[in-house]
Design a protein around this motif. Structure first.
Motif, PDB file in Angstrom:
ATOM      1  N   GLY A 202       0.793  -1.231   0.000  1.00 42.93           N
ATOM      2  CA  GLY A 202       0.000   0.000   0.000  1.00 42.93           C
ATOM      3  C   GLY A 202       0.820   1.274   0.000  1.00 42.93           C
ATOM      4  O   GLY A 202       0.240   2.367  -0.018  1.00 42.93           O
ATOM      5  N   ARG A 203       2.173   1.180   0.006  1.00 41.35           N
ATOM      6  CA  ARG A 203       2.968   2.404   0.144  1.00 41.35           C
ATOM      7  C   ARG A 203       3.359   3.040  -1.185  1.00 41.35           C
ATOM      8  O   ARG A 203       3.809   4.182  -1.212  1.00 41.35           O
ATOM      9  CB  ARG A 203       4.228   2.114   0.976  1.00 41.35           C
ATOM     10  CG  ARG A 203       3.933   1.956   2.479  1.00 41.35           C
ATOM     11  CD  ARG A 203       5.208   1.802   3.285  1.00 41.35           C
ATOM     12  NE  ARG A 203       5.884   0.552   2.969  1.00 41.35           N
ATOM     13  CZ  ARG A 203       5.698  -0.596   3.646  1.00 41.35           C
ATOM     14  NH1 ARG A 203       4.872  -0.633   4.665  1.00 41.35           N
ATOM     15  NH2 ARG A 203       6.336  -1.691   3.300  1.00 41.35           N
ATOM     16  N   ALA A 204       3.231   2.325  -2.299  1.00 37.26           N
ATOM     17  CA  ALA A 204       3.705   2.848  -3.588  1.00 37.26           C
ATOM     18  C   ALA A 204       2.955   4.118  -4.004  1.00 37.26           C
ATOM     19  O   ALA A 204       1.763   4.253  -3.732  1.00 37.26           O
ATOM     20  CB  ALA A 204       3.546   1.781  -4.670  1.00 37.26           C
ATOM     21  N   ASP A 205       3.673   5.020  -4.673  1.00 37.44           N
ATOM     22  CA  ASP A 205       3.048   6.206  -5.278  1.00 37.44           C
ATOM     23  C   ASP A 205       2.540   5.789  -6.654  1.00 37.44           C
ATOM     24  O   ASP A 205       3.306   5.358  -7.517  1.00 37.44           O
ATOM     25  CB  ASP A 205       4.093   7.324  -5.389  1.00 37.44           C
ATOM     26  CG  ASP A 205       3.615   8.452  -6.296  1.00 37.44           C
ATOM     27  OD1 ASP A 205       2.392   8.642  -6.426  1.00 37.44           O
ATOM     28  OD2 ASP A 205       4.483   9.136  -6.885  1.00 37.44           O
ATOM     29  N   LEU A 206       1.234   5.917  -6.869  1.00 41.18           N
ATOM     30  CA  LEU A 206       0.653   5.379  -8.107  1.00 41.18           C
ATOM     31  C   LEU A 206       0.698   6.354  -9.278  1.00 41.18           C
ATOM     32  O   LEU A 206       0.453   5.958 -10.418  1.00 41.18           O
ATOM     33  CB  LEU A 206      -0.801   4.941  -7.855  1.00 41.18           C
ATOM     34  CG  LEU A 206      -0.995   3.835  -6.797  1.00 41.18           C
ATOM     35  CD1 LEU A 206      -2.455   3.424  -6.715  1.00 41.18           C
ATOM     36  CD2 LEU A 206      -0.125   2.612  -7.081  1.00 41.18           C
TER      37      LEU A 206
END
Lengths: 343, 343
Positions: A202-206
């Protein structure tokens, strides 16, 4: 930058993993052969496996295990299959992966229902995400699927609407906006975004991923449109020039409408104005010939190469800071593959 | 027991509430008219609203507010509409709610896609359950929808398979098993189970409800099959005897196959063996006449009344211990309505 290698062996391996998982989800329903046979038919024909492979590799590149993304990758493959089935009915296509389309084999009603069934099984597969990473992240992954669904039906509706209303005053930007919706969301954006969410917990920058996904998906679709005109049925597995007969607004068609002399343009618009069943092979061959003479196919190929260059640049933005891995290399190698593939 | 009153005014009110919520969910997507027009078409034709009404009333009877069940009721109405659209394409039906079917109005491709779009919007509506009652109960409600989806496509696949393979050695138990899957799950079981889960905040025992839902849904479907033969197009809104032309395995057809003399039976089986497009109006009229002469329609009506008696008994089991309420009375009054309705 690592040297480019051929991604097809890894593509096949990822694809096989996802296809097996998808087939397992289907088999685990207590459905009768009346549903299982048509629903399992396209899964058993070997597709490229591009979409689930992109999801599995992205999850790995972002630090996750490929097992963590497996239910999502299976759901992506199942939904992709569902959409192929409905698409083939909608487009009245005759060939898929080198064999007769599902509605020709089982009848239109069973095909539509099998597509619905595949979508239901896909949604069931996503339930496994709850146990894998809890409600919050599973809910975010689920929202990605829902967003993809909305975008895809909107893109499909717009494409059909353009055909029905015989809209011809369209430029490349209209085409790009269309394929962002109808192709990129389910082909590249969803696999990339879900893979990154799962891999990074859930931490990725999309946002950087979204740009990359758009360019990668556009490069894919432009190549697909070109292959539809110049590919061999044997490799490509669909009827050649089917898009032309269906009146699809491809880059080549938009280029031709802009480049043709008035009398030629009238012939093209006249073909598009006919109901699909009344478009003759001679007329389709005439428009294909006009495209060749006006350089429309070269235009689309050059356009696709430009998009692929943008994809390569945005790959670095999206994946550059991640540790080196074979999964990351695989995703990078998909960029040149998109414009080179012959199936 | 309370005296039976006519449930149709409350049915209309519940249905209108759900239809408005469903239309709102559709309007809140940022879709273009290319999608919104076909997707909104059936919603704007006034249906019975039976399914969402059953969900809203059951939620109230189990102690919940009708607002708590509203996203679920809207999702039920949206999914029901999606299934009607796909069903009409699959059955090549011509009339729905008194007007041309969606594929006749917008083309087959746009209709299939609009059905897919309605399903996506339905799933989006269910997301609101998270905020209303948290992940656990929202997850259970979601599972009910998924289970319904699996049952419905299985039932549809089986019905189509029986038609394709021209299966005729079927008894009433096969028919009941079929409609449990293809009709009861989405018409009565899902609305009842979801309404009870939401209203009781997850505490309701679903087994008694499931029995009631089966009988109620079966009574509904048997009446639907009879109306297809004896109803007026004006009230019923579909083409009369369409089921016969489609070769649907109804109770009347199974009764006729068992009761007919050998030569008559051969005529019936011969009609069923033809491709649908080659079944003539004279042949359909002949089979309808045979049904009248052999009492097949009376048989089905009597069978339906028996099922309705079982529904009335199992209503007491499922709802009897709940406090009296107008919502509970409404659900009870739906039992006689099922076998009496003319649309």
């Amino acid at each position: 930058m690592t040297a480019t290698t051929d991604p097809t062996p890894r593509l096949a391996a990822y694809g096989e993993t996802a296809r097996r998982a998808a087939a397992d989800y289907l088999a685990r329903t207590d459905a009768s052969p009346y549903l299982l046979e048509p629903a399992g038919d396209y899964l058993a024909r070997s597709g490229k496996g591009l979409r689930p492979a992109l999801c599995l590799a992205t999850s790995e590149a972002f630090g996750g295990s490929s097992t963590a993304a497996l239910p999502s990758a299976a759901a992506i493959e199942l939904l992709h299959t569902a959409m192929l089935v409905h698409d083939d009915v909608e487009d009245e296509s005759e060939l898929r992966r080198g064999s007769p389309t599902l509605h020709l084999r089982y009848g239109r009603a069973s095909a539509i229902n099998a597509g619905d069934g595949l979508a239901v099984v896909a949604l069931g597969a996503l339930r496994d995400n709850q146990a894998l990473f809890g409600s919050d992240l599973a809910g975010r992954v689920w929202s990605e699927f829902e967003l993809m669904g909305r975008r895809t039906v909107e893109g499909q509706a717009r494409e059909l609407g353009w055909q029905r209303d015989n809209v011809v005053d369209l430029g490349p930007e209209d085409y790009l906006d269309l394929i962002l919706q109808k192709t990129c969301w389910y082909t590249t954006l969803l696999p990339l975004r879900v893979g990154a969410l799962v891999g990074s917990q859930g931490r990725a920058d999309l946002s950087a991923l979204t740009r990359f996904g758009f360019y990668l998906g556009a490069a894919f679709q432009i190549r697909d449109d070109v292959l539809n005109l110049v590919g061999s049925t044997e490799h490509y597995g669909k009827e050649v020039a089917g898009d032309l007969r269906e009146g699809k607004r491809t880059l080549m068609l938009l280029h031709l409408l802009a480049a043709a002399a008035p009398a030629e343009r009238d012939r093209v618009v006249g073909l598009l104005a006919l109901p699909q069943a009344r478009r003759t092979s001679d007329q389709v061959a005439d428009v294909l010939d006009l495209m060749r003479r006006h350089g429309s196919i070269e235009f689309a190929e050059e356009f696709g190469r430009g998009i692929a260059r943008a994809a390569a640049a945005s790959f670095e933005e999206a994946f550059g800071r991640l540790p080196d891995s074979s999964a990351k290399d695989f995703v990078r190698d998909l960029v040149p593959y998109m414009v080179r593939r012959d199936r």
